[in-house]
Design a protein around this motif. Structure first.
Motif, short mmCIF file in Angstrom:
data_model
loop_
_atom_site.label_atom_id
_atom_site.label_comp_id
_atom_site.label_asym_id
_atom_site.label_seq_id
_atom_site.Cartn_x
_atom_site.Cartn_y
_atom_site.Cartn_z
N UNK A 24 0.82 -1.21 0.00
CA UNK A 24 0.00 0.00 0.00
C UNK A 24 0.86 1.26 0.00
N UNK A 25 0.30 2.33 -0.50
CA UNK A 25 1.01 3.61 -0.49
C UNK A 25 1.40 3.98 0.94
N UNK A 26 2.63 4.41 1.09
CA UNK A 26 3.14 4.76 2.41
C UNK A 26 3.90 3.64 3.10
N UNK A 27 3.95 2.46 2.46
CA UNK A 27 4.68 1.33 3.06
C UNK A 27 5.79 0.82 2.15
N UNK A 28 6.16 1.61 1.14
CA UNK A 28 7.16 1.15 0.18
C UNK A 28 8.50 0.85 0.84
N UNK A 29 8.89 1.70 1.80
CA UNK A 29 10.16 1.47 2.51
C UNK A 29 10.12 0.19 3.32
N UNK A 30 9.02 -0.02 4.03
CA UNK A 30 8.87 -1.25 4.81
C UNK A 30 8.86 -2.48 3.90
N UNK A 31 8.22 -2.37 2.73
CA UNK A 31 8.19 -3.49 1.79
C UNK A 31 9.59 -3.82 1.29
N UNK A 32 10.39 -2.80 1.04
CA UNK A 32 11.77 -3.02 0.62
C UNK A 32 12.56 -3.75 1.70
N UNK A 33 12.39 -3.32 2.96
CA UNK A 33 13.07 -4.01 4.06
C UNK A 33 12.56 -5.42 4.24
N UNK A 34 11.23 -5.62 4.05
CA UNK A 34 10.66 -6.95 4.20
C UNK A 34 11.23 -7.91 3.17
N UNK A 35 11.47 -7.43 1.96
CA UNK A 35 12.10 -8.28 0.94
C UNK A 35 13.48 -8.75 1.39
N UNK A 36 14.26 -7.87 1.98
CA UNK A 36 15.60 -8.24 2.45
C UNK A 36 15.53 -9.24 3.59
N UNK A 37 14.56 -9.06 4.49
CA UNK A 37 14.39 -10.01 5.59
C UNK A 37 13.97 -11.37 5.04
N UNK A 38 13.05 -11.38 4.08
CA UNK A 38 12.60 -12.65 3.48
C UNK A 38 13.76 -13.37 2.82
N UNK A 39 14.63 -12.62 2.16
CA UNK A 39 15.80 -13.23 1.54
C UNK A 39 16.71 -13.86 2.58
N UNK A 40 17.01 -13.13 3.66
CA UNK A 40 17.91 -13.65 4.70
C UNK A 40 17.32 -14.88 5.39
N UNK A 41 16.03 -14.80 5.76
CA UNK A 41 15.40 -15.94 6.44
C UNK A 41 15.27 -17.13 5.50
N UNK A 42 14.96 -16.87 4.23
CA UNK A 42 14.86 -17.95 3.26
C UNK A 42 16.18 -18.66 3.07
N UNK A 43 17.26 -17.91 2.99
CA UNK A 43 18.58 -18.53 2.84
C UNK A 43 18.94 -19.37 4.06
N UNK A 44 18.60 -18.86 5.25
CA UNK A 44 18.87 -19.63 6.46
C UNK A 44 18.06 -20.92 6.47
N UNK A 45 16.78 -20.83 6.07
CA UNK A 45 15.93 -22.02 6.02
C UNK A 45 16.47 -23.02 5.00
N UNK A 46 16.85 -22.55 3.83
CA UNK A 46 17.34 -23.44 2.79
C UNK A 46 18.60 -24.17 3.20
N UNK A 47 19.53 -23.45 3.81
CA UNK A 47 20.77 -24.08 4.26
C UNK A 47 20.49 -25.15 5.31
N UNK A 48 19.63 -24.81 6.28
CA UNK A 48 19.31 -25.77 7.34
C UNK A 48 18.54 -26.97 6.79
N UNK A 49 17.60 -26.74 5.88
CA UNK A 49 16.81 -27.82 5.32
C UNK A 49 17.67 -28.76 4.48
N UNK A 50 18.59 -28.19 3.70
CA UNK A 50 19.47 -29.03 2.89
C UNK A 50 20.36 -29.90 3.77
N UNK A 51 21.00 -29.28 4.77
CA UNK A 51 21.88 -30.05 5.65
C UNK A 51 21.13 -31.10 6.45
#
Length: 398
Positions: free
Chosen positions: A313-340
């Motif tokens: 929504x309008x007014x949350x673009x900055x938060x959405x950008x940060x949320x993308x970075x968090x999703x990337x970091x958490x996803x990478x952590x999940x993938x590494x743990x799941x693979x191992x």
């Protein structure tokens, strides 16, 4: 290329080179400061930790002080900490400075998706595809530059991001401000379709890193050297480098949701093939499997990132950008743990490492099946009230 986009891409290059260039310098760091490998690796981890903790707070701060201003401040701080790291007297000083540099990285890299989407509203997919290509470029350049710099001195490794920082500062004078940021995280997460698209982002990065980890273990068990495995894994970033802009333009023309769904289905299908190709031949089978995955990765990453930001929504673009970075970091952590974890489980269930790898890869491919379900639904034009642009537009530098 539009100078604003070039400034943002220079900031992305700063972050990716800064992280990936440290890996080949870790043996030198270990020798220089007389520490064990775990302590040396901690220098890398502290930077990642600082960035992960700062992404969302930085996004909130950008709404109050201005994203462009915060981006430039992050560049200045990153350069300052690079200079201090080059002069650090001990490993504990490195830990502190790397953590602080991670905060500065979040101020730069974490704001790039939102700034790119704001600067190029009718070429959002193209701009974010270029961001993905630049991430791949930094991933390719970082280890090579770090190895060359480490041959001269450890201090030179920490100074590698400085040219990108100064270039981004030079070009960032006319970056746009984000729309007035008054939205909350609750408002963002409750927006129709946003959380589903964000979760799909996390699953994508879990699949990407998980398959990389699983393949590395499999190829190591097959007797390939670390150098051969590293060279083979460069295929992924190289494909993103070559295909990112094309995938972004396609998403701009055809619609973000449609192209994200296509990328997810491709990754599901090629992920199944990837599970068995390395069993036929460890080197050439793995290379073909990675090549097949590359097209789906380029399509999904550019389109789904654009979809996430379009649904904010309008007014949350900055938060959405940060949320993308968090999703990337958490996803990478999940993938590494799941693979191992899955490899350990399947190694006990199967007598040979080949079937264990195949089972783990099939499990990881299932993540993209879930991602495909998450990005199903109405077309973007129906969901957010406007059509995806048909033409990136010459004024956006497309």
């Amino acid at each position: 290329m539009d100078r604003r986009l070039f400034a943002l891409l220079s900031g992305v290059l700063l972050g990716t080179i800064n992280e990936s260039s440290l890996a080949p310098a870790l043996p030198l760091l270990q020798k220089t400061f007389a520490v064990g490998p775990e302590a040396a690796q901690g220098v890398v981890s502290m930077g990642l930790l600082g960035a992960a903790l700062a992404y969302l707070p930085v996004a909130g701060l950008a709404g109050r002080v201005g994203a462009a201003k915060l981006f430039r401040l992050g560049l200045l701080l990153h350069a300052l900490f690079a200079l201090l790291l080059a002069l650090a007297p001990g490993v504990w000083a490195l830990y502190l400075l790397r953590f602080l540099q991670g905060l500065a990285t979040a101020m730069v890299v974490g704001l790039v998706p939102g700034l790119a989407a704001t600067a190029f509203p009718s070429a959002r997919g193209y701009a974010l595809g270029m961001v993905a290509s630049t991430v791949a470029t930094g991933t390719l350049l970082g280890p090579a530059l770090g190895g060359l710099a480490a041959g001269k001195s450890l201090s030179l490794v920490f100074l590698l991001p400085l040219p990108a920082a100064f270039l981004a500062l030079l070009l960032s004078g006319d970056l746009p401000s984000l729309p007035e940021q008054g939205g909350s995280l609750k408002q963002l997460l409750s927006a129709p379709g946003f959380l589903r698209a964000l979760l799909a982002t996390g699953l994508y990065f879990a699949h990407t890193l998980g398959t990389t980890v699983a393949l590395s273990f499999h190829l190591g068990a097959e007797g390939l050297s670390s150098r051969a495995i590293g060279g083979l894994l460069l295929l992924g970033p190289l494909q993103l480098l070559l295909l990112g802009a094309w995938a972004g333009r396609l998403a701009d023309r055809k619609g973000y949701r449609r192209v994200a769904r296509l990328g997810a289905h491709l990754l599901l299908g090629t992920g199944v093939a990837f599970a068995f190709l390395p069993l036929i031949h460890p080197l050439w089978g793995a290379a073909l499997g990675l090549a097949l995955l590359g097209v789906g990765r380029a399509l999904f990453q550019a389109a789904n990132n654009a979809l996430v930001l379009s649904l904010a929504p309008s007014g949350t673009e900055g938060l959405a950008s940060g949320a993308l970075s968090v999703a990337r970091s958490l996803g990478q952590a999940l993938g590494s743990a799941l693979a191992g974890g899955s490899l350990g489980l399947f190694h006990r269930a199967f007598p040979h490492h080949g079937p264990a790898f195949a089972a783990a890869a099939l499990l990881l491919a299932g993540l993209m099946g879930l991602a495909a379900l998450l990005v199903r639904g109405k077309d973007l034009a129906q969901e957010v009230g406007h059509a995806a642009p048909d033409d990136p537009g010459s004024e956006e530098g497309a």
